[in-house]
Scaffold this motif. Structure first.
Motif, PDB file in Angstrom:
ATOM      1  N   ALA A  27       0.802  -1.219   0.000  1.00 51.79           N
ATOM      2  CA  ALA A  27       0.000   0.000   0.000  1.00 51.79           C
ATOM      3  C   ALA A  27       0.836   1.271   0.000  1.00 51.79           C
ATOM      4  O   ALA A  27       0.924   1.966   0.989  1.00 51.79           O
ATOM      5  N   ASP A  30      -1.005   4.287   1.400  1.00 55.78           N
ATOM      6  CA  ASP A  30      -1.279   4.283   2.829  1.00 55.78           C
ATOM      7  C   ASP A  30      -0.003   4.394   3.646  1.00 55.78           C
ATOM      8  O   ASP A  30       0.019   5.050   4.669  1.00 55.78           O
ATOM      9  N   LEU A  31       1.030   3.704   3.211  1.00 57.95           N
ATOM     10  CA  LEU A  31       2.285   3.655   3.959  1.00 57.95           C
ATOM     11  C   LEU A  31       3.473   3.885   3.035  1.00 57.95           C
ATOM     12  O   LEU A  31       4.102   2.945   2.577  1.00 57.95           O
ATOM     13  N   VAL A  99      -3.924   4.657   9.886  1.00 55.96           N
ATOM     14  CA  VAL A  99      -3.745   3.611   8.885  1.00 55.96           C
ATOM     15  C   VAL A  99      -4.384   2.349   9.465  1.00 55.96           C
ATOM     16  O   VAL A  99      -3.915   1.851  10.482  1.00 55.96           O
ATOM     17  N   GLN A 104      -4.375  -3.090   6.132  1.00 54.42           N
ATOM     18  CA  GLN A 104      -3.009  -3.062   5.604  1.00 54.42           C
ATOM     19  C   GLN A 104      -2.415  -4.464   5.591  1.00 54.42           C
ATOM     20  O   GLN A 104      -1.766  -4.869   4.632  1.00 54.42           O
ATOM     21  N   LYS A 107      -3.308  -6.719   2.708  1.00 53.89           N
ATOM     22  CA  LYS A 107      -2.663  -6.422   1.428  1.00 53.89           C
ATOM     23  C   LYS A 107      -1.300  -7.081   1.300  1.00 53.89           C
ATOM     24  O   LYS A 107      -0.724  -7.115   0.224  1.00 53.89           O
ATOM     25  N   GLU A 108      -0.776  -7.583   2.409  1.00 53.32           N
ATOM     26  CA  GLU A 108       0.564  -8.161   2.412  1.00 53.32           C
ATOM     27  C   GLU A 108       0.520  -9.656   2.090  1.00 53.32           C
ATOM     28  O   GLU A 108      -0.514 -10.293   2.245  1.00 53.32           O
TER      29      GLU A 108
END
Length: 118
Positions: A27, A30-31, A99, A104, A107-108
């Motif tokens: 992301a 986001d990050l 966040v 998140q 997504k990893e």
């Protein structure tokens, strides 16, 4: 090789290189890499509860990790995966932006959720 004869993947790779984009990564919006973050460690963490600051980075395999100062460990820094973080915010100018940690983590890659460090 002429561009019209290239398959889609090499075209995407060339586009990514030309624009500085990444075909992988956790992301980016986001990050962003090397973002200043603050977080509250998960209850299972070895860190004391409360807000701490750190820096975000992506490691091999595109797992987001946070580096934070910790004088109790050798080297003075501790590295945490998102699985070791309860709440996370990134700095956006003068303010902090939340966040969503669970979104998140989703997504990893799956193996990023394996608890390490902390």
């Amino acid at each position: 090789m002429k561009p019209e004869t290239m398959s889609m993947l090499p075209r995407l790779a060339l586009f990514a290189l030309a624009t500085g984009a990444s075909l992988t990564g956790a992301a980016a919006q986001d990050l962003p890499a090397k973002a200043e973050v603050r977080f509250q460690p998960a209850a299972s963490s070895k860190l004391a509860p409360g807000w701490r600051t750190g820096t975000l980075y992506s490691s091999l395999g595109d797992c987001a990790r946070v580096i934070t100062a910790d004088p109790t460990v050798r080297g003075g820094q501790r590295v945490l995966q998102l699985v070791g973080i309860q709440k996370l915010e990134r700095r956006d100018g003068a303010r902090w932006v939340e966040v969503p940690v669970q979104a998140q983590r989703a997504k990893e890659p799956r193996w990023c959720g394996e608890a390490v460090g902390g």
